[in-house]
Structure formats: structure tokens, C-alpha cells
Enzyme design. Sequence first.
Site, short mmCIF file in Angstrom:
data_model
loop_
_atom_site.label_atom_id
_atom_site.label_comp_id
_atom_site.label_asym_id
_atom_site.label_seq_id
_atom_site.Cartn_x
_atom_site.Cartn_y
_atom_site.Cartn_z
N ASP A 20 43.98 55.67 37.09
CA ASP A 20 43.35 54.34 36.97
C ASP A 20 43.58 53.60 38.29
OD1 ASP A 20 42.58 51.74 36.57
OD2 ASP A 20 43.45 51.58 34.56
N HIS A 135 50.02 36.71 33.60
CA HIS A 135 48.69 36.84 32.99
C HIS A 135 48.75 37.02 31.48
CE1 HIS A 135 46.96 37.01 36.94
NE2 HIS A 135 47.62 38.11 37.28
N ASP A 172 52.03 33.53 43.26
CA ASP A 172 51.31 34.81 43.21
C ASP A 172 49.86 34.55 43.62
OD1 ASP A 172 51.58 37.70 41.50
OD2 ASP A 172 49.54 36.87 41.58
N HIS A 174 47.20 35.71 42.34
CA HIS A 174 46.28 35.63 41.20
C HIS A 174 46.58 34.39 40.36
CE1 HIS A 174 46.59 40.04 42.07
NE2 HIS A 174 45.28 39.96 41.94
N ASP A 265 51.93 39.19 46.27
CA ASP A 265 50.60 39.69 46.66
C ASP A 265 49.86 38.61 47.45
OD1 ASP A 265 50.40 38.09 44.40
OD2 ASP A 265 49.62 39.69 43.11
N TYR A 305 52.24 44.16 46.07
CA TYR A 305 51.91 45.57 45.99
C TYR A 305 52.00 46.30 47.32
CZ TYR A 305 50.59 43.54 41.65
OH TYR A 305 50.64 42.84 40.48
N1 Q9C Z 1 40.65 43.79 43.04
C1 Q9C Z 1 49.58 40.63 39.04
O1 Q9C Z 1 49.57 40.50 40.25
N2 Q9C Z 1 43.03 43.84 39.15
N3 Q9C Z 1 48.53 41.13 38.37
C2 Q9C Z 1 42.24 42.98 39.95
C3 Q9C Z 1 40.68 42.98 41.86
C4 Q9C Z 1 44.06 43.24 38.34
C5 Q9C Z 1 47.34 41.49 39.08
C6 Q9C Z 1 41.18 43.74 40.65
C7 Q9C Z 1 45.16 42.60 39.12
C8 Q9C Z 1 46.31 42.15 38.25
C9 Q9C Z 1 50.79 40.27 38.25
ZN ZN Z 2 49.20 38.84 41.38
#
Ligand code: Q9C
Ligand code: ZN
Length: 530
Positions: A20, A135, A172, A174, A265, A305
Site C-alpha cells: 500500500d 486524525h 503536523d 496535515h 512532516d 516520514y
Molecule cells: N499524498 C499523519 O501524518 N495520505 N497522517 C495522504 C497525500 C495520508 C498522514 C496522501 C496521510 C496521513 C499522522
Molecule cells: Zn501528518
Amino acid sequence: MRTALVYHEEMTAARLLWDDPECEIERPERLTAAVERLQQGGLEQRCLQLAAREASEAELGLVHSPEYVSLMRGTQALSTEELQALSGQYDAVYFHPSTFHCARLAAGAALQLVDAVLTGTAHNGLALVRPPGHHSQRAAANGFCVFNNVAIAARYAQKRHGVHRILIVDWDVHHGQGIQYIFEDDPSVLYFSWHRYEHGRFWPYLRESDADAVGLGPGRGFTVNLPWNQVGMGNADYMAAFLHVLLPVAFEFDPELVLVSAGFDSAIGDPEGQMQATPECFAHLTQLLQVLAGGRVCAVLEGGYHLESLSQSVCMVVKALLGDPAPPLLGPMVPQHSALESIQSVRAAQAPHWTSLWQQGSTPTLSLSTCSPERRPSPVSPGGPKCKAAEAQTSAVLSSLLDRLHLCATPPVRTAIALTAPAAAMVLPPDILRQEESAPREETQAWARLHEALTQDTAFTALGKVLHLLNGILDGQVSSGIATTPAAASTLEVVLRQGLSHGAQRVFCVALGQLDRPPDLANDGRRVGS
Ligand code: Q9C
Ligand code: ZN
């Protein structure tokens, strides 16, 4: 022990068992890399190390539904095929037989950190956890998150420790929509998040991530969203966001506890964020937060990441929590146009709710004038389409970061103090260096001859100590110092000249109260700000 570090190796057990591409970045090495770097930097040993405990199901129930907790409990016994099928029910989530245990440790680590800080065992701390949490929603896993570690910790701090007002800072990259939903109508928890948004074209693609989502009912004004509409946001943009949005609101809110959804990130090199802020920026952000809530800052890992960028950023946060001075921020400290637009839109949306944002109306006159850029490295190209050159530049910046970590070694002496009689008789705390008078007498004499006021005995002695103190600072032996003198203006002029001729590029003078006479700072207006 000032700073708690909460961790448990068992949180590295969960991992992706099938292909994945979206989920593969959330891997066990995130934790092992960060911990190893903390050990290498001698930072882990300076912390109060606590082994994470599991959160109880009652504690998970502070935020999550009993049905959802049961469903997650059941994942422990599922086959790989069943785990994959259940994962498909959620957006960007994978389960592993150890996920439930890891997720309970992650939430438990946040609770343990809150316990340590609110009982006074530690002043502040960091919980290194996975899976992340911000999230996750009342009855849904989302974006690698299973239980909402920070939200649970906030409710726990209120219920268990009687804390009233909690600030959650989500740096973060996101949007922590899970935290927003949980507290959207609750004025006791102020949630601030900045996030890559790109006018809604970035995950999780939510209308409610925009600046005009300010909370509901009694919670209006207690959700603060700062959407970044371009990638490539850097140190200047993050600092401007804190200085012009978060801190004014946070001071007015006056939290009793600060929780940080500390995702990295949002740092340079991260494949998700595509931002440009360097690890040192997180030391500055952490430092800025420590002026709130009596320094009760609990940071909990979320995303991040790029292993190198993540590890360095984690070290920067721990250093700042330990009280080490933050390394200088490199690059042009000028916010980007798009960042200023975002900052302006959130100030406009929040102005009805926060008096501290009225000051300049809702249109801050953020200066676009620049500090003198000489001797600063060339700017890293911000945002724009991904191109080879930009990527090469990013990795060049990254590879130089480690070198800079060594160059920015923390001086052995934190504070030196140079006193004249009668203050010199004062008893000092053991960690403060008493600055002796051991500067070369000749140099002091040469300076003193230029200033009538400095020929006086106590002023002359004081000058010798101050020059010695200044040399300690310029040599990297001393971080900061304080001095008394009966001839402040003349001493300041000498110290200024000495500083500028011994390596300081720019000097900022701040006068509180009155000097014996106005000092002459005009000798080099280009480099002296006051
Ligand atoms: N390229 C956290 O950083 N995928 N979750 C997004 C966009 C999900 C991130 C795809 C990213 C989740 C905790
Ligand atoms: Zn994130």
C-alpha cells in the site's frame, strides 16, 4: 529532572503487512531512528526516561465510542486478509495484530507525560509514539491514526487533574480534523492547526480545514485553522504564523497546559509535506510555547516520514524542552506572499473572537522589508513545481544540517553574571558562573581612556568583567550573561564595538528603563538595531 521522555520499544511492532504505497511511509524505523539520534546526541540521558504504559479502555472511552474500542480490540485476533479488509473501511489506515497494543501504548504514553508534568515530576516532555493520533475520530481510524492520543490526554488532564483551559498546538503538516471534531463546540480546549491545504486540493480534502472554520456554538473562536495554500513554507513562514496568529490568541486564552501534536512532516525533506522549514525551527517553536502555561508543554509525536529530518527535528524539540538555546535560523527570514495571505485570512476569521487580533485590524502590516541578507546562505527555492534542482538543493540543505548541529554546540556555561559591589556580595545559584575580572588589563585600559566615565574604579572593574563575559559568549563558552556597572552607556558603547569587531554581524540593543546618558550607537547604523 526537567524533561520527561516517554517511549516503549513495543510501539515499533506494528507494520504494514501488504502493499500500500499510501501507508508504507508510516513504519517502525520512524521511532527507532528518532530514539537512536537522541542517544547519539546525549539527549536521552538528560531526560527523565519513562516507559510507556497502555491506556485503559476507560481512558480510551474519554474520546472514543465503546463500539469502536471493541472493534479495535478485536483486530488482535484477525488474519492478515481480515486486517486488510477492515483497513479498507477507513481512509489511509492499516492494521496489524499488534496495532491495538501499540495504539494503547501511544495513548498511554501521552497520559503518562501529562501525569508527570501535572504532578510536577517533570516540567515538560515528549512522548515518542506510533501509531499517531490526530486524525482519529470518535468512531473512526483515519490517516494512520487509531486512537486520538492528544485528545485523550486533554480530556484526561481535565478529568484527572482538574485543568480547565488546554491549548493544543498541531504543527503536523496535515489537518488534525479528528481533534477539531472532538473539541469543535468546547471552549475549554483551544485547537490550533496549520496544514498543507492548497485551496482544498490536499488530503484530507476538507472544507472545514479552511480558516473560516472557527468552531461551533460555545466553541466559536476556539478552533484556529491556518491553511497553507502553497508548498515550500519555511522558517520565516512558521515563525510569522506563531508570532502573528498563535501567540496573540494563546496569551489571551491563557492555557494551564499546552499539548503539542508534534508531527514533523512539516519539516524539510518530508515527502508528504513538501515544506522547507529546517529542524532548528522546531526548537524555536518549542521555545515560544514555553512562555505559556508556566512552561507545562507536553509534545506527542504525530507524523514525520523523512527519517533524517524527523530525527533531527525531534532532537531540536528535546533540546529546547531541556532549556538549551535554540540554534540560529538560517535562510532569509522573510515570509512568503502566500503565507502572509494565509495569516491574514485566519486573523480576519478570528478577529471577532480575540481582542488581541484587533490591534492592527484584521490586516496586519507585516513588514516586507528585509534584514540585511549579507552573509546569509542563498534562499532555498520555495514551493513551485517539483524540479530536479529544487530537490538537489533540498538534499544539500539536509546533508549540511548534521554539520550545523555540531557547529551549534550548546555552550558549557548557561548564564554568567558580572556584578559590582554591593551586588557582588549576592549569593548565586550554583549553576550560574560568577564572572571574574580577568580580561587583559591593557585592553580594558585602552578602552577606558576613551571614556571619562570608565576611568572611575568600579566602572573600570566592571568593564573588565563585561569584556571577559563578552569574550566567553563570542567564543561559545557562555550562552548568556548579565552585568552591573555604574557607567552603562559607556560600557555599552565599548561592548558594542568589541562585539562588532570580534565576529558579531548584527547587534540588537534593547534598553529597559533609563541609562545614565543616551549611548552613541550611530557609529555603525548598518549593523546596530535598537
Ligand atoms: N499524498 C499523519 O501524518 N495520505 N497522517 C495522504 C497525500 C495520508 C498522514 C496522501 C496521510 C496521513 C499522522
Ligand atoms: Zn501528518
